[in-house]
Write an enzyme that holds these catalytic residues in place. Structure first.
Site, PDB file in Angstrom:
ATOM      1  N   GLU A 200       2.215  47.833  64.600  1.00  9.05           N
ATOM      2  CA  GLU A 200       2.837  46.996  63.566  1.00  9.05           C
ATOM      3  C   GLU A 200       3.834  45.988  64.115  1.00  9.05           C
ATOM      4  O   GLU A 200       3.775  44.799  63.809  1.00  9.05           O
ATOM      5  CB  GLU A 200       3.530  47.882  62.524  1.00  9.05           C
ATOM      6  CG  GLU A 200       4.271  47.055  61.469  1.00  9.05           C
ATOM      7  CD  GLU A 200       5.027  47.915  60.466  1.00  9.05           C
ATOM      8  OE1 GLU A 200       5.736  47.319  59.624  1.00  9.05           O
ATOM      9  OE2 GLU A 200       4.921  49.159  60.501  1.00  9.05           O
TER      10      GLU A 200
ATOM     11  N   ASP B 299       5.605  51.704  61.417  1.00 10.81           N
ATOM     12  CA  ASP B 299       6.851  52.340  61.005  1.00 10.81           C
ATOM     13  C   ASP B 299       6.545  53.465  60.023  1.00 10.81           C
ATOM     14  O   ASP B 299       5.429  53.559  59.485  1.00 10.81           O
ATOM     15  CB  ASP B 299       7.768  51.326  60.307  1.00 10.81           C
ATOM     16  CG  ASP B 299       8.385  50.314  61.275  1.00 10.81           C
ATOM     17  OD1 ASP B 299       8.451  50.599  62.482  1.00 10.81           O
ATOM     18  OD2 ASP B 299       8.798  49.234  60.803  1.00 10.81           O
TER      19      ASP B 299
ATOM     20  N   TYR C  75      -2.139  20.286  48.903  1.00 13.72           N
ATOM     21  CA  TYR C  75      -1.680  18.895  48.896  1.00 13.72           C
ATOM     22  C   TYR C  75      -2.836  17.917  48.703  1.00 13.72           C
ATOM     23  O   TYR C  75      -2.670  16.852  48.087  1.00 13.72           O
ATOM     24  CB  TYR C  75      -0.929  18.576  50.187  1.00 13.72           C
ATOM     25  CG  TYR C  75       0.472  19.144  50.213  1.00 13.72           C
ATOM     26  CD1 TYR C  75       1.427  18.716  49.298  1.00 13.72           C
ATOM     27  CD2 TYR C  75       0.835  20.115  51.135  1.00 13.72           C
ATOM     28  CE1 TYR C  75       2.717  19.243  49.303  1.00 13.72           C
ATOM     29  CE2 TYR C  75       2.109  20.643  51.151  1.00 13.72           C
ATOM     30  CZ  TYR C  75       3.047  20.203  50.227  1.00 13.72           C
ATOM     31  OH  TYR C  75       4.315  20.724  50.225  1.00 13.72           O
TER      32      TYR C  75
END
EC number: 5.6.2.2
Length: 369
Positions: A202, A254, A106
């Site tokens: 995780e 996982d 920005y």
């Protein structure tokens, strides 16, 4: 405000300012020597990462791309680079200020034809400056938009903040949500620890399960929540604790191809940020699971692999970070059984199964316990 910083910060700011101005000086010299301004950068692709014998991590190879004013696109890139260097040196380093990556996008609205069209463009330019300068973006006082991950365990540290130093014990002085890792972990000094290992986790659910079950206390472990793909500050603090405190690291994710890449980013470095692997990767980190072989052995609840999962696994078979016999065996097994499993699948065996049986057995196999 610029005077209220430590000698170490001042030194870092001087180094960053010198290297950024050095790049600007090189571009200026090219102009005056009537050479078309240009900079060369490593190609950021999987085909251009190679194993470094010196640091035991994966880094960029010799393939390069060029940013050159020979083209209109290249000229605009160098113009934007000059604006960013000017902003970082005068505002961040000169006034001890900082901005997020989103804010930089920005801020460029005021740069007329040099403004960025989208945030990924400004993000890539900051990465370019990291590569060229050999410094992490934290040296430029650039912050990520998201909050950092957390850690919980028997380690005492000193954190330098704008409001003075704080000494924190990451078990005794915090709640169960953990100690929030700051975006710039170079402001941390490790004082002492009783930890025998670090386990990087995780998912938030498994991180909370290990704390609730007292896994950190029973095993003298530091728990680090990765929050999915780990932030740079998370990878950096893991590496620093490993190197400076000599604490071994294991990674618990996982059981799917995307999670294996999370492990790879901790242990070997991420392809996108291979220029920082020597600062962030922990080559001694070991994978705990969930392994495809665990899915079979423990008959875990599973989901079927999607087409994207299969494509990702096949891609990993050609990824040099997964070139070991172990990973080839596990990935091929997963393709054969066509299944994946989450960490929480262990809950089907009981809420204490993962902390009382699975992790102790796996950590013993790895020589951690």
């Amino acid at each position: 405000m610029a005077d209220n910083i430590s000698p170490q910060k001042k030194e870092h700011d001087e180094i960053a300012s010198g290297r950024l101005l050095g790049l600007a000086g090189e571009l200026y010299d090219q102009f005056t020597d009537e050479v078309v301004p240009n900079v060369s950068l490593p190609s950021r692709t999987k085909a251009n990462i190679e194993y470094s014998e010196d640091s035991d991590v994966w880094v960029y190879g010799d393939r390069e791309t060029e940013r050159s004013a020979k083209t209109v696109k290249g000229a605009f890139q160098l113009l934007k680079t000059s604006h960013v260097i000017d902003f970082l040196v005068k505002n961040h380093l000169g006034q001890n200020r900082g901005s997020t990556l989103r804010e930089l996008y920005y801020i460029s609205e005021n740069w007329d034809i040099a403004k960025f069209r989208e945030q990924p463009e400004s993000d890539r330019l900051i990465e370019d400056l990291e590569i060229i300068s050999g410094l992490q973006r934290e040296y430029f006082h650039m912050r990520p938009e998201e909050d950092g991950a957390t850690m919980f365990g028997p380690i005492r540290l000193r954190e330098e903040t704008k409001r003075g130093d704080r000494i924190i014990h990451c078990q005794e002085d915090i709640g169960e949500s953990g100690y929030q890792i700051p975006f710039n972990v170079e402001n941390i000094e490790f004082l002492d620890t009783d930890a025998k290992f670090i386990i990087a986790v995780e998912t938030g659910g498994m991180y909370a399960r290990l704390i609730e079950n007292g896994f950190d206390e029973r095993n003298d472990a530091i728990l680090v929540h990765l929050k999915g793909q780990p932030a740079r500050s998370t990878r950096r603090i893991i590496k620093r604790m490993n190197e400076e405190m000599n604490i071994p690291v294991v990674v618990f994710t996982d059981g799917d191809p995307w999670s294996y890449r999370i492990f790879a980013s901790v242990a070997y470095g991420a392809i996108k940020s291979a220029h920082l692997s020597e600062h962030m990767a922990t080559p001694g980190a070991q994978f705990v699971g969930v392994q495809p072989s665990d899915i079979v052995e423990y008959e875990l609840s599973t989901d079927k692999l999607t087409d994207k999962d299969v494509a990702a696994l096949r891609s990993e078979l050609t990824d040099p970070r997964f070139a070991s016999d172990y990973w080839k065996e596990q990935i091929n097994l997963q393709l054969e059984i066509n299944k994946k499993a989450e960490q929480q699948a262990f809950a089907g065996k009981g809420l204490d199964f993962v902390t009382d049986r699975y992790l102790p057995e796996r950590l013993t196999d790895l020589g951690i316990l």
